[in-house]
Design a protein around this motif. Structure first.
Motif, PDB file in Angstrom:
ATOM      1  N   GLY A  54     -10.823  26.199  12.677  1.00 25.62           N
ATOM      2  CA  GLY A  54      -9.857  27.178  12.227  1.00 25.62           C
ATOM      3  C   GLY A  54      -9.932  28.502  12.964  1.00 25.62           C
ATOM      4  O   GLY A  54     -10.608  28.634  13.989  1.00 25.62           O
ATOM      5  N   ALA A 115      -5.962  27.428  16.622  1.00 23.37           N
ATOM      6  CA  ALA A 115      -6.004  27.134  15.189  1.00 23.37           C
ATOM      7  C   ALA A 115      -4.608  27.121  14.588  1.00 23.37           C
ATOM      8  O   ALA A 115      -4.255  26.222  13.811  1.00 23.37           O
ATOM      9  CB  ALA A 115      -6.891  28.154  14.476  1.00 23.37           C
ATOM     10  N   PHE A 116      -3.794  28.101  14.950  1.00 18.68           N
ATOM     11  CA  PHE A 116      -2.448  28.202  14.377  1.00 18.68           C
ATOM     12  C   PHE A 116      -1.529  27.084  14.866  1.00 18.68           C
ATOM     13  O   PHE A 116      -0.756  26.518  14.089  1.00 18.68           O
ATOM     14  CB  PHE A 116      -1.837  29.564  14.700  1.00 18.68           C
ATOM     15  CG  PHE A 116      -2.250  30.650  13.752  1.00 18.68           C
ATOM     16  CD1 PHE A 116      -1.893  30.591  12.409  1.00 18.68           C
ATOM     17  CD2 PHE A 116      -3.007  31.715  14.197  1.00 18.68           C
ATOM     18  CE1 PHE A 116      -2.280  31.593  11.526  1.00 18.68           C
ATOM     19  CE2 PHE A 116      -3.402  32.723  13.327  1.00 18.68           C
ATOM     20  CZ  PHE A 116      -3.037  32.655  11.979  1.00 18.68           C
ATOM     21  N   TYR A 118      -2.430  24.030  16.030  1.00 16.39           N
ATOM     22  CA  TYR A 118      -2.851  22.719  15.528  1.00 16.39           C
ATOM     23  C   TYR A 118      -2.608  22.579  14.025  1.00 16.39           C
ATOM     24  O   TYR A 118      -2.490  21.460  13.522  1.00 16.39           O
ATOM     25  CB  TYR A 118      -4.324  22.465  15.848  1.00 16.39           C
ATOM     26  CG  TYR A 118      -4.745  21.059  15.509  1.00 16.39           C
ATOM     27  CD1 TYR A 118      -4.269  19.977  16.249  1.00 16.39           C
ATOM     28  CD2 TYR A 118      -5.579  20.797  14.426  1.00 16.39           C
ATOM     29  CE1 TYR A 118      -4.622  18.675  15.933  1.00 16.39           C
ATOM     30  CE2 TYR A 118      -5.938  19.502  14.099  1.00 16.39           C
ATOM     31  CZ  TYR A 118      -5.455  18.450  14.854  1.00 16.39           C
ATOM     32  OH  TYR A 118      -5.788  17.153  14.527  1.00 16.39           O
ATOM     33  N   LYS A 119      -2.512  23.683  13.322  1.00 18.73           N
ATOM     34  CA  LYS A 119      -2.267  23.634  11.881  1.00 18.73           C
ATOM     35  C   LYS A 119      -0.979  22.876  11.572  1.00 18.73           C
ATOM     36  O   LYS A 119      -0.843  22.255  10.512  1.00 18.73           O
ATOM     37  CB  LYS A 119      -2.195  25.061  11.329  1.00 18.73           C
ATOM     38  CG  LYS A 119      -2.202  25.160   9.813  1.00 18.73           C
ATOM     39  CD  LYS A 119      -2.262  26.609   9.370  1.00 18.73           C
ATOM     40  CE  LYS A 119      -2.320  26.701   7.854  1.00 18.73           C
ATOM     41  NZ  LYS A 119      -2.378  28.128   7.396  1.00 18.73           N
ATOM     42  N   TRP A 120      -0.010  22.898  12.465  1.00 24.25           N
ATOM     43  CA  TRP A 120       1.252  22.173  12.272  1.00 24.25           C
ATOM     44  C   TRP A 120       1.040  20.656  12.265  1.00 24.25           C
ATOM     45  O   TRP A 120       1.842  19.909  11.714  1.00 24.25           O
ATOM     46  CB  TRP A 120       2.245  22.529  13.374  1.00 24.25           C
ATOM     47  CG  TRP A 120       2.653  23.970  13.377  1.00 24.25           C
ATOM     48  CD1 TRP A 120       2.499  24.876  12.358  1.00 24.25           C
ATOM     49  CD2 TRP A 120       3.287  24.681  14.439  1.00 24.25           C
ATOM     50  NE1 TRP A 120       2.992  26.097  12.731  1.00 24.25           N
ATOM     51  CE2 TRP A 120       3.486  26.024  14.004  1.00 24.25           C
ATOM     52  CE3 TRP A 120       3.699  24.319  15.715  1.00 24.25           C
ATOM     53  CZ2 TRP A 120       4.084  26.989  14.796  1.00 24.25           C
ATOM     54  CZ3 TRP A 120       4.297  25.287  16.519  1.00 24.25           C
ATOM     55  CH2 TRP A 120       4.489  26.605  16.059  1.00 24.25           C
ATOM     56  N   LYS A 122      -2.188  19.149  11.571  1.00 30.84           N
ATOM     57  CA  LYS A 122      -3.473  18.818  10.951  1.00 30.84           C
ATOM     58  C   LYS A 122      -3.389  17.741   9.869  1.00 30.84           C
ATOM     59  O   LYS A 122      -4.268  16.891   9.762  1.00 30.84           O
ATOM     60  CB  LYS A 122      -4.112  20.081  10.378  1.00 30.84           C
ATOM     61  CG  LYS A 122      -5.593  19.918  10.068  1.00 30.84           C
ATOM     62  CD  LYS A 122      -6.208  21.251   9.745  1.00 30.84           C
ATOM     63  CE  LYS A 122      -7.705  21.125   9.549  1.00 30.84           C
ATOM     64  NZ  LYS A 122      -8.393  20.763  10.791  1.00 30.84           N
ATOM     65  N   ASN A 123      -2.368  17.755   9.051  1.00 32.14           N
ATOM     66  CA  ASN A 123      -2.283  16.825   7.928  1.00 32.14           C
ATOM     67  C   ASN A 123      -1.362  15.634   8.197  1.00 32.14           C
ATOM     68  O   ASN A 123      -0.954  14.940   7.266  1.00 32.14           O
ATOM     69  CB  ASN A 123      -1.821  17.573   6.671  1.00 32.14           C
ATOM     70  CG  ASN A 123      -2.820  18.630   6.241  1.00 32.14           C
ATOM     71  OD1 ASN A 123      -4.029  18.395   6.249  1.00 32.14           O
ATOM     72  ND2 ASN A 123      -2.333  19.811   5.876  1.00 32.14           N
ATOM     73  N   ARG A 129      -1.617  13.664  15.145  1.00 37.44           N
ATOM     74  CA  ARG A 129      -2.703  14.641  15.324  1.00 37.44           C
ATOM     75  C   ARG A 129      -3.235  14.622  16.755  1.00 37.44           C
ATOM     76  O   ARG A 129      -3.539  15.671  17.326  1.00 37.44           O
ATOM     77  CB  ARG A 129      -3.844  14.369  14.346  1.00 37.44           C
ATOM     78  CG  ARG A 129      -3.486  14.574  12.885  1.00 37.44           C
ATOM     79  CD  ARG A 129      -4.714  14.812  12.027  1.00 37.44           C
ATOM     80  NE  ARG A 129      -5.739  13.816  12.191  1.00 37.44           N
ATOM     81  CZ  ARG A 129      -5.818  12.661  11.524  1.00 37.44           C
ATOM     82  NH1 ARG A 129      -4.856  12.337  10.653  1.00 37.44           N
ATOM     83  NH2 ARG A 129      -6.813  11.826  11.727  1.00 37.44           N
ATOM     84  N   THR A 136      -1.746  21.230  21.908  1.00 40.02           N
ATOM     85  CA  THR A 136      -2.434  22.505  21.646  1.00 40.02           C
ATOM     86  C   THR A 136      -3.275  22.922  22.847  1.00 40.02           C
ATOM     87  O   THR A 136      -3.244  24.077  23.278  1.00 40.02           O
ATOM     88  CB  THR A 136      -3.330  22.387  20.400  1.00 40.02           C
ATOM     89  OG1 THR A 136      -2.528  22.063  19.267  1.00 40.02           O
ATOM     90  CG2 THR A 136      -4.074  23.692  20.138  1.00 40.02           C
TER      91      THR A 136
END
Length: 209
Positions: A54, A115-116, A118-120, A122-123, A129, A136
């Motif tokens: 993160g 971090a920002f 990859y947050k898109w 991550k889930n 991913r 990223t």
């Protein structure tokens, strides 16, 4: 996983990434001389830390990258090291406070940006991913290079051009050449390494952040 164990695991993983940065700094693998410039692999742990740990993990690992850049350019300088350290000068070429900004600022931002972005992803499912981790790595590496070279142009343009032996009017073209050669190679390398490492390490770091 309770908060205390999660924090401990985060610190262990963060220490691992920062230790990798130190090892890269102390070996030829971190900064690879290519003529009067250095290509680097030290952006790779920063991006990976941002993806897996993160914003905080990416920023701290990026800070270590930035500090290592200052140290390396101070104790093992090239003719253009003044743009990365205020503690080096050669003739008319002098570093200053902006050298620290160039050396550290984009490297911290690199981890935060990773971090920002990859947050898109991550889930999402594994395939998405993995694509996201590669994207990223590619985007962050290119943005990092553009920021560093852009700040060099802005704050040290004439001195940097003189040190490189080109006219000031030709500096933009020179920096563009670096972006389309060294920077693209660094971006491809980061993508190739980070994508499989994300697949392997993400399950371990899944509950850390």
């Amino acid at each position: 996983m309770n908060k205390s164990r999660r924090k401990t695991k985060f610190l262990v993983l963060l220490t691992m990434f920062c230790s990798i940065q130190v090892v890269l700094m102390l070996t030829p693998l971190g900064y690879i001389p290519i003529g009067p410039v250095r290509a680097t692999t030290m952006h790779i742990p920063v991006i990976l830390a941002g993806i897996l740990l993160g914003v905080k993990g990416g920023a701290i690992t990026g800070l270590v990258f930035g500090i290592s850049s200052v140290i390396t350019n101070t104790i093992m300088p090239t003719i253009t090291s003044f743009v990365f350290t205020p503690f080096y000068s050669l003739g008319d070429y002098h570093g200053n406070l902006m050298s620290l900004v160039i050396a550290i600022g984009p490297r911290v931002l690199l981890g935060v940006l990773a971090a920002f972005i990859y947050k898109w992803f991550k889930n999402k499912e594994l395939k998405v991913r993995l694509i996201g981790s590669g994207l990223t790595a590619l985007v962050c590496t290119m943005i990092h290079s553009i920021l560093v070279l852009g700040m060099i142009y802005l704050f040290f343009g004439p001195s940097y051009a003189q040190a490189k032996g080109v006219e000031a009017s030709a500096l933009f073209g020179l920096l563009l050449t670096i972006i389309t050669t060294n920077s693209i190679l660094e971006a491809v390398l980061a993508t190739v390494i980070i994508t499989p490492l994300t697949k392997v390490l993400e399950p371990i770091t899944k509950k850390v952040i």
